[in-house]
Design an enzyme around this catalytic site. Structure first.
Site, mmCIF file in Angstrom:
data_model
loop_
_atom_site.group_PDB
_atom_site.id
_atom_site.type_symbol
_atom_site.label_atom_id
_atom_site.label_comp_id
_atom_site.label_asym_id
_atom_site.label_seq_id
_atom_site.Cartn_x
_atom_site.Cartn_y
_atom_site.Cartn_z
ATOM 1 N N HIS A 1 23.591 53.614 37.452
ATOM 2 C CA HIS A 1 24.722 52.933 37.367
ATOM 3 C C HIS A 1 25.915 53.613 36.254
ATOM 4 C CE1 HIS A 1 22.161 50.759 34.458
ATOM 5 N NE2 HIS A 1 23.358 50.882 33.764
ATOM 6 N N HIS B 1 17.447 48.143 27.304
ATOM 7 C CA HIS B 1 18.145 48.749 28.496
ATOM 8 C C HIS B 1 18.393 50.117 28.274
ATOM 9 C CE1 HIS B 1 21.229 48.830 32.012
ATOM 10 N NE2 HIS B 1 21.928 49.373 30.983
ATOM 11 N N ASP C 1 19.911 53.641 29.317
ATOM 12 C CA ASP C 1 20.518 54.333 30.439
ATOM 13 C C ASP C 1 20.150 55.601 30.635
ATOM 14 O OD1 ASP C 1 22.814 52.449 31.340
ATOM 15 O OD2 ASP C 1 23.417 52.461 29.165
ATOM 16 N N ASP D 1 22.943 45.774 34.862
ATOM 17 C CA ASP D 1 24.218 46.447 34.428
ATOM 18 C C ASP D 1 25.115 46.962 35.627
ATOM 19 O OD1 ASP D 1 25.648 47.109 32.235
ATOM 20 O OD2 ASP D 1 24.921 48.918 31.933
#
Length: 1014
Positions: free
Chosen positions: A419, A35, A37, A150
């Site tokens: 996000h 993951h 970001d 997420d």
């Protein structure tokens, strides 16, 4: 410790031994992922250096080394940066082979994993299109599955968009903790989601909700004090360690612990299996910032998985590396019948009773505003360049340069949809990074707009390019300035624009030299500037040039003012506001053709609004309130970037109110100033209300425009605009889902934290109503909105917070936002039936207001323009229930023959892709739901050739999926059996375009086309 471990092993062996013979083993799909970001705590540049580039380099190496290994790549931004600036030719060939073998799978495929609460429909589609375009051009692949693990809550719009893009299944994770627990127990984490009530089964999608462990691998090892399954440890910033030793590296898998490791993994797999209906378990292997050292990851997981499979009869479990498509394919082949979820979303989202993730709806108001401004600018620049290129393909504006300016802005707008981007949940330096990227790319887009406006673009009667030229007819010593105004919407509009000037008087002329109605008045927040309001009427995708002539002193005679109305400010005495004070004795009316607003001179607050058409008066009061947050974790729940928590209602933020009114002929402005203490010299809040005048019969007449000045706030303060009415709404309101559809929000009482858990995102619109009246609000940036009391609607406009939570302090996520913000809301009041036809258009008219571009500065001694008669650019106009969602040159190289295109890519026949300037991407959206309006909700047929004749002669049209990668006739999405095999109400037409280029568009459809011009 020894006793507890022994008991654990005994219990697990009992569970395993109790399995019935003949029952299928649990098939476990171990899905390696990282993951990543695109922002959050660290900037993109910091993340690329510290770990992100290494993820793709090391994963490529390890998958190439062993054929059974697999990996899913999700967000495209980091991959594209790696591909363009880091990857070697050898690595690129290896990636091509891994993609061909389906061992490296691109999931979602968008530029980012976008937020679902505060993002706008336009931008969600944009970032998905940009990622898909890159993947199709580079690898010939078309993502078909999502991995939205997420985002903080799940929107009902997202599954609709993914369905339209050709996805076969959707995956979510963050939903309310209590709801997830109930769904786990009842094995309802998987369902078929029909996100749109109008599209229904036409765009349904199978949806998998991750269980309580979400997307991260459980790291607890009952046999060790060290964590497990994260053998590469935790990424180090700013630099990777030179010795390759990272913090918190998991206990290696050895001969003496492999059995214990296996029992731990098997127990978790079995626990998860009880929450789902099939014997297939999705086991995410990874978490945030993982696989930057893939060799140590796979070197430990390989022997562990081998051991489990060697003892599969004992464990009742098999494990395999897998991609997401393999897991969903197994679920699909189970051929079970699934429950149906309608158009409900999973918002708001809470992780526990006092942790309602509703604060981020309003965090970093400035960033939210700039992101939407950039999106609007992109929308205008795309259509203007498309029109220019279609009509003047060999014009003087270099098309490659123009496309690069657009791509830069597309990248920046796509990036901030992450996000932890537009949500405002990032660290200050990351927020600054987003703002810098947006600002720089917006400057580039302004250069493009200037070039498109100023360089030749049409032909005169002789066939030569029209050149703007100044012909001397009279000399002028007054300063003057030229502006160009562009309407980016495919509707005809009449509205006013506001140009800030430094002269007390100005007259305005159109291209024919005719005076244009205008109004000038002193600006509210500056003693050195004036607001010049100009009435403009523009066709769809049309622009006009206006000449502004200034004078250094106000005109003394009406004739000298021409069509400009100079207005003066009328000041009223500041009034104390006290609940015990008698009010309502001195009401001051503000009249327009559509409304009568009454202001109470005893308080200087709004008293009521009368809908002149419906002839109903509604008591309406507006003011500002503040929630005072707790910043000490030892004293109770806190508010932060993400979370909103309060012990009570918002308290009034003022003791007295000042008022000024500027009566106008085009717009009347009411200026209200709110003072924290009666004796304060400076106001804390300001509200500017503009009531259009003289627009009877126009959409503009039904609008009340408001802007606000909020901040800087005191620490631990959350500011709201509160509108209190006599509407009997039972604390129920309606809010938009990403600007696509409206959802009903019924107030839900909770034992704790009811205020925060009844907040919802407002991206474009919200309204409350009773049987007689509806009061609607429209926004140009996202906010939080709620109805906490009968007839009341409050909008959270700004937040400033600090707390001593160690996690927030460590990552600098305390939201100490000292900015002053100027959000805008429009209001519409009327009967529910009357406002239905206005609401969808008003939201878009606010989002895409006319673009005003000064093409020079006020100068003296300029030669006056000779009035010229010219044929205006042919407008592009759609019916009022259709919206031109996209008109652009995507630039990506698509193919009408997908099989041939894929073969060419795999054989290396595709060289460096050159932009495609022949293919225009067109999207048209039906704005209304089935049954929402007796006329506007109906399917409507348009002829694309006639509608687009202002761009050129249409020669061919292909209908495509949402992101353009599939020909709609070739798409065959998976079908899922459902419990209630109900069909949607809409009589949807068959996809396709008739031979005469006519197409029928039904309620809430978004239709995507490639169009080609002669």
């Amino acid at each position: 410790m020894i006793i507890s471990v022994f008991v654990y092993f005994v219990v697990l062996q009992t569970v395993l031994g109790s399995q019935k013979n003949g029952v299928d083993k649990i098939q476990t799909f171990v899905i390696p992922h990282s993951h990543m970001d695109v922002g959050w705590v660290y900037t993109i540049q910091e993340s690329m250096h510290a770990y992100a580039a290494n993820v793709y380099s090391s994963v490529t190496e390890e998958l190439t080394r062993e054929k059974h290994r697999k990996f899913i790549a999700v967000e495209q931004e980091f991959f594209r940066l790696w591909w363009d600036s880091v990857a070697t030719d050898k690595q690129k060939k290896q990636v091509q082979q891994l993609v061909k073998e389906r061992r490296l799978e691109f999931i979602i495929g968008g530029q980012v994993m976008h937020d679902e609460a505060v993002t706008d429909l336009d931008d969600e589609i944009l970032q998905l299109t940009e990622g898909h375009g890159f993947l199709y051009e580079t690898f010939g692949v078309r993502p078909q599955f999502s991995w939205h693990v997420d985002p903080f809550g799940a929107s009902a719009t997202t599954p609709v968009l993914f369905s339209l893009a050709g996805f076969n299944a959707h995956l979510i994770s963050r939903i309310d903790y209590d709801l997830k627990d109930a769904m786990q127990k009842s094995q309802k984490l998987q369902f078929v989601w029909r996100g749109s009530p109008s599209l229904g089964d036409q765009q349904e999608i199978f949806t998998h909700t991750m269980d309580q462990f979400s997307y991260c691998t459980p790291s607890h090892l009952p046999f060790s004090n060290r964590s497990g399954f994260y053998w590469n440890g935790v990424a180090l910033f700013p630099n990777p360690p030179k010795d390759g030793i990272y913090p918190n590296m998991s206990l290696p898998v050895m001969k003496d612990n492999v059995h214990s490791y296996a029992l731990t993994m098997v127990k978790n797999i079995q626990q998860r299996a009880t929450w789902f209906r099939t014997q297939h378990v999705l086991w995410p292997w990874g978490c945030d910032k993982q696989f930057y050292n893939s060799s140590v990851q796979f070197q430990n997981m390989d022997p562990l998985m081998n051991y489990i499979n060697q003892h599969s009869d004992e464990f009742g479990v098999t494990v395999q590396y897998a991609t997401l498509s393999e897991y969903f394919q197994a679920i699909h082949q189970s051929n079970l019948t699934w429950g149906v979820r309608g158009s409900q979303d999973f918002l708001p989202y809470s992780t526990e009773p006092f942790q309602a993730w509703t604060g981020f709806y309003a965090s970093r108001n400035v960033l939210k505003g700039v992101a939407r401004q950039a999106s609007s600018q992109l929308y205008a620049a795309e259509s203007l360049f498309t029109r220019y290129q279609a009509s003047v393909p060999d014009g003087p504006v270099p098309k490659e340069w123009a496309l690069q300016k657009l791509r830069d802005l597309r990248w920046a707008v796509s990036e901030v949809q992450h996000h932890d981007g537009i949500t405002g949940t990032e660290s200050p330096k990351v927020a600054d990074m987003y703002l810098q990227h947006l600002s720089q790319s917006m400057m580039g887009a302004e250069e493009l707009l200037a070039a498109l406006f100023l360089l030749p673009r049409t032909l005169d009667s002789s066939g030569a390019l029209y050149r703007q030229q100044e012909t001397s007819t009279e000399s002028s010593t007054d300063p003057e300035q030229h502006i160009i105004v562009y309407n980016p919407l495919a509707w005809n509009i009449t509205t006013f624009i506001n140009v800030t000037v430094t002269f007390p008087m100005a007259t305005v002329y159109d291209e024919l030299g005719q005076p244009v109605p205008a109004q000038i008045q002193r600006s509210a927040e500056s003693i050195s500037t004036y607001d010049l309001f100009i009435v403009v009427s523009l066709g769809g995708l049309q622009h006009k040039q206006y000449l502004i002539k200034f004078t250094k002193s106000p005109c003394k005679e009406p004739a000298a003012c021409r069509a400009t109305y100079p207005m003066k400010v009328v000041k009223f005495e500041r009034q104390r506001v006290d609940p015990s004070k008698r009010t309502g004795r001195r009401l001051l009316p503000i009249l327009s053709e559509c409304y009568k607003l009454m202001f109470d001179q005893d308080t200087n607050l709004l008293h009521s609004i009368t809908d002149m058409k419906g002839k109903r008066t509604v008591r309406v009061t507006q003011d500002f309130g503040e929630y005072h947050a707790n910043g000490d974790v030892h004293a109770g729940p806190i508010s932060d970037n993400y979370i909103f928590s309060t012990n009570g209602p918002a308290m009034p933020a003022y003791k007295s109110v000042g008022m000024e009114i500027v009566p106008g002929r085009i717009v009347t402005e009411i200026r209200q100033y709110f003072y924290r203490e009666h004796g304060d010299k400076d106001y804390t809040y300001a509200m500017y209300t503009r009531v259009p005048e003289g627009f009877k019969g126009k959409v503009m007449c039904h609008r009340i425009e408001q802007s606000y000045r909020v901040g800087p706030l005191p620490v631990n303060c959350e500011a709201v605009l509160r509108t209190s009415t006599e509407l009997s709404n039972n604390r129920t309101l309606f809010t938009d889902n990403n600007g696509y559809q409206m959802l009903k929000r019924t107030y839900r009482p909770f034992t704790n934290n009811s205020v925060a858990r009844n907040y919802y995102p407002m991206v474009r619109a919200a309204f409350m109503e009773d049987s007689s009246s509806r009061l609607s609000f429209f926004s140009e940036r996202a906010h939080g909105v709620s109805s906490q009391d009968q007839g009341q609607l409050e909008v959270m406009l700004h937040r400033r917070l600090w707390n001593n939570q160690e996690w927030n302090l460590g990552y600098n996520l305390t939201l100490n936002d000292t900015s002053v913000v100027h959000p805008v809301l429009w209001m519409v009041l009327g009967s529910p039936a009357a406002t239905t036809s206005l609401n969808q258009r008003e939201a878009l008219l606010l989002q895409h207001r006319p673009v005003v571009m000064p093409i020079d500065r006020p100068q003296e001694d300029r030669r006056a323009l000779e009035p010229q008669s010219r044929t205006p650019v042919t407008p592009v106009v759609l019916p009022q229930n259709l919206h031109l969602l996209t008109l652009s040159f995507p630039g990506w190289r698509y193919s009408t023959n997908h099989s041939q295109n894929l073969q060419d890519i795999l054989r290396g026949k595709k060289g460096k892709a050159e932009p495609d300037f022949n293919r225009v991407l067109l999207r048209i959206m039906h704005l209304y739901e089935v049954g929402e309006d007796p006329v506007l909700s109906k399917p409507i047929t348009i002829n694309l050739k006639e509608v687009l004749q202002g761009l050129g002669e249409l020669t061919s049209v292909e209908e495509r999926t949402l992101t353009g990668t599939w020909n709609i006739s070739e798409l065959q999405r998976w079908k899922w059996r459902t419990v209630h095999d109900t069909k949607s109400e809409a009589a949807h037409t068959q996809n396709g375009v008739a031979e005469d280029f006519s197409v029928t568009i039904s309620a809430k459809e978004i239709r995507t086309f490639f169009v080609y011009f002669k």
